[in-house]
Design an enzyme around this catalytic site. Structure first.
Site, PDB file in Angstrom:
ATOM      1  N   GLY A 232       1.191  -1.238  -0.083  1.00 61.91           N
ATOM      2  CA  GLY A 232       0.356   0.231   0.406  1.00 61.91           C
ATOM      3  C   GLY A 232       1.264   1.054   0.174  1.00 61.91           C
ATOM      4  N   GLU A 270     -10.635   7.674   3.051  1.00 56.80           N
ATOM      5  CA  GLU A 270     -12.155   8.029   3.578  1.00 56.80           C
ATOM      6  C   GLU A 270     -12.114   6.655   5.306  1.00 56.80           C
ATOM      7  OE1 GLU A 270     -15.159   8.315   3.089  1.00 56.80           O
ATOM      8  OE2 GLU A 270     -14.984   8.445   0.950  1.00 56.80           O
ATOM      9  N   CYS A 304     -17.665   1.752   9.453  1.00 58.14           N
ATOM     10  CA  CYS A 304     -16.786   3.477   9.892  1.00 58.14           C
ATOM     11  C   CYS A 304     -18.043   3.895  10.339  1.00 58.14           C
ATOM     12  CB  CYS A 304     -16.361   3.453   9.086  1.00 58.14           C
ATOM     13  SG  CYS A 304     -16.903   3.314   7.072  1.00 58.14           S
TER      14      CYS A 304
END
Ligand code: NAD
Length: 500
Positions: A232, A270, A304
């Site tokens: 990542g 996000e 979330c």
């Protein structure tokens, strides 16, 4: 645009030999790092394996995405992209029962959610983004002006931003993978998707279907599963990547932003939440308390945008505790394969232990466990935690401030509408929220006052392909879904020509 050559059809099944593949440059390939286990969080059994990619595999995927963006007409052929997205949606729907089984096995997602946001919803939403590719106003006429005395005709054109690195978490893998793949491909970008190591199959099967059953050209979509989180980070540092679209924890989001700064690429984040469920003194109290208890228990609280702080009028605090306790006591964690299960397992032992440590912390801070508090009695396997209600803490406690990411609700008294707004905003986060009340003016006052990206009223559901979703403050930067989410993947080019 011409279509790519794809590998030959493999035998039936999306993970035919129990090991998923990477999708790199149109080819389904093994990982250079071997394989890693995929574990069912309900049974704790290994159900298969996924390809474990290395930095070299990620490098090849980025190179393929860059070449596909720079050397094909993918970014300019809106009609072809819409065709490919509809083809992908239809192909996924053709495998829906196999996808459902994989999703329940890998994520522990309750079956009932797979007909909504855990599977079928996000697949159908690909059609929304296909429509946008065709209907969007790519060019905007700005008319004439005379800058420095020179009559000029101006317009803007929107263009795909380029190569997108999509980094996703494990809690709603299809929803989040498609909320990135859909608009990014519709916008004309090419994509490297790096899913969480806990849910590699949900991403890998999309790669397999895209390669075998769609005309998506080689390199346009790449799927790289790995145990190595640094892949990542590689997407963040590599200058060939133009935008990183990240969903995950706020801590990792900070690292993504810092890492991406060196190559000055756009980041779209996000992140976490600690959203407030506000009950006003004129609310339908039983409905509000039931919704608050159910909402935090769904998918074991692993969302979330779930409301995890319940703010109730001080004079009805005890009444609220009793009502929510009754609701949560009736939600028994169970096998997600059963149709009626609302609360399945957490994703892993690590997450289960983390949630348990927060419940223990809440008690250490002076809180009272009204219901739940640990592993369900009699369940020997699976990463389950009971829906848990904590009372007796104020909003400054760590249990009320930090994201727990489990089925844990903290109930806090408020002293009127403005105090409820103050408490809701007394948080590092600002992702979502809910208000229950009767007077429209008071409800609007709360909606206006809470600094958050989405807000439900009296149980209203904002989740939909055309509704932008995202956070204020530490909950993120940018919006996903809707036209706003599509435009995150676009650049703006302003063009001027002499008028005449
Ligand atoms: P995480 O932050 O640990 O990991 C998310 C992804 O980031 C994974 O793919 C991981 O491999 C990758 N990653 C890890 N370190 C990285 C680094 N240094 N650079 C780049 N990528 C890296 O999150 P998680 O535990 O998988 O998911 C749970 C979290 O995600 C919760 O905090 C939750 O609130 C958040 N979440 C947010 C949203 C939203 O839309 N706001 C949606 C779902 C989940």
């Amino acid at each position: 645009m011409s279509t790519a050559t794809h590998p030959p059809e493999e035998t039936a099944g999306l993970v035919p030999d129990g090991t998923s593949r990477l999708l790199i440059d149109g080819q389904l390939v093994p990982g250079s790092g071997g394989t890693f286990a995929v574990t069912d969080p309900t049974t704790e059994e290994v159900v298969g394996h996924a390809a474990d990619a290395t930095a070299a595999d990620m490098d090849a995927a980025i190179a393929a995405a860059r070449t596909a963006f720079d050397t094909t007409t993918w970014s300019t052929d809106h009609t072809f992209r819409a065709h490919c997205l509809r083809q992908l949606r239809d192909a996924l729907q053709g495998h829906i029962e196999e996808l459902r089984d994989i999703t329940i096995a890998e994520v522990g997602a309750p079956r009932m959610l797979t007909s909504g946001p855990q599977l079928e919803g996000p697949i159908a939403d690909l059609g929304y983004f296909a429509d946008l590719a065709e209907s969007y106003s790519w060019r905007t006429d700005l008319g004439q002006a005379s800058p420095m005395g020179m009559p000029t005709t101006r317009y803007t054109q929107r263009e795909a931003i380029g190569v997108v690195g999509a980094i996703t978490p494990w809690n709603f893998p299809h929803q989040i993978n498609f909320a990135k793949i859909g608009p990014a491909l519709a916008a004309g970008c090419t994509v490297v998707l790096k899913p969480a190591p806990d849910t590699p199959w949900c991403a890998a099967v999309v790669g397999a279907i895209a390669a075998r059953e769609t005309d998506i050209p080689a390199g346009v979509l790449n799927v790289v599963t790995s145990t190595d989180h640094q892949l990542g980070a590689q997407l963040c540092t590599d200058p060939r990547v133009d935008l990183v679209s990240f969903t995950g924890s706020t801590d990792t989001g900070r690292r993504v932003m810092a890492t991406a700064a060196a190559s000055l690429k756009k980041v779209f984040l996000e992140l976490g939440g600690k959203s407030a469920f506000i009950v006003l003194d004129d609310a339908d109290f039983p409905s509000a308390c039931a919704m608050a208890g159910i909402g935090v228990s769904i998918h074991a609280g692993q969302g979330c945008a779930i409301t995890t702080r319940l703010l109730v009028p001080r004079e009805r605090y005890d009444e609220a505790i009793a009502a929510v306790r009754d609701t949560m006591a009736g939600i028994v964690p169970d096998d997600p394969r059963r149709g009626g299960t609302m609360c399945g397992p957490l994703i892993s032992a690590v997450q289960r232990d983390r949630v348990q440590s927060y419940i223990d912390l809440a008690v250490a801070e002076g809180g009272t466990v009204e219901v739940g508090g640990g592993r369900p009695a009699g369940r020997k396997k699976g990463f389950f935690i009971e829906p848990t209600l904590i009372s007796g803490l104020d909003n400054s406690s760590r249990a009320a401030q930090e994201e727990i990411f489990g089925p844990v609700l903290v109930v806090i008294p408020h002293d009127g509408d403005d105090d409820a707004i103050r408490l809701a905003n007394d948080s590092a986060y600002g992702l979502s929220g809910m208000v229950y009340g009767t007077d429209p003016a008071r409800i609007q006052h709360v909606v206006d006052g809470v600094r958050t990206g989405t807000m439900g009223v009296n149980g209203g559901v904002w989740y939909s392909a055309d509704v932008p979703f995202g956070g204020y403050k530490a909950s993120g930067i940018g919006r996903e879904m809707g036209v706003a989410g599509f435009e995150e993947y676009l650049e703006t080019k302003s063009v001027a020509t002499p008028a005449g």
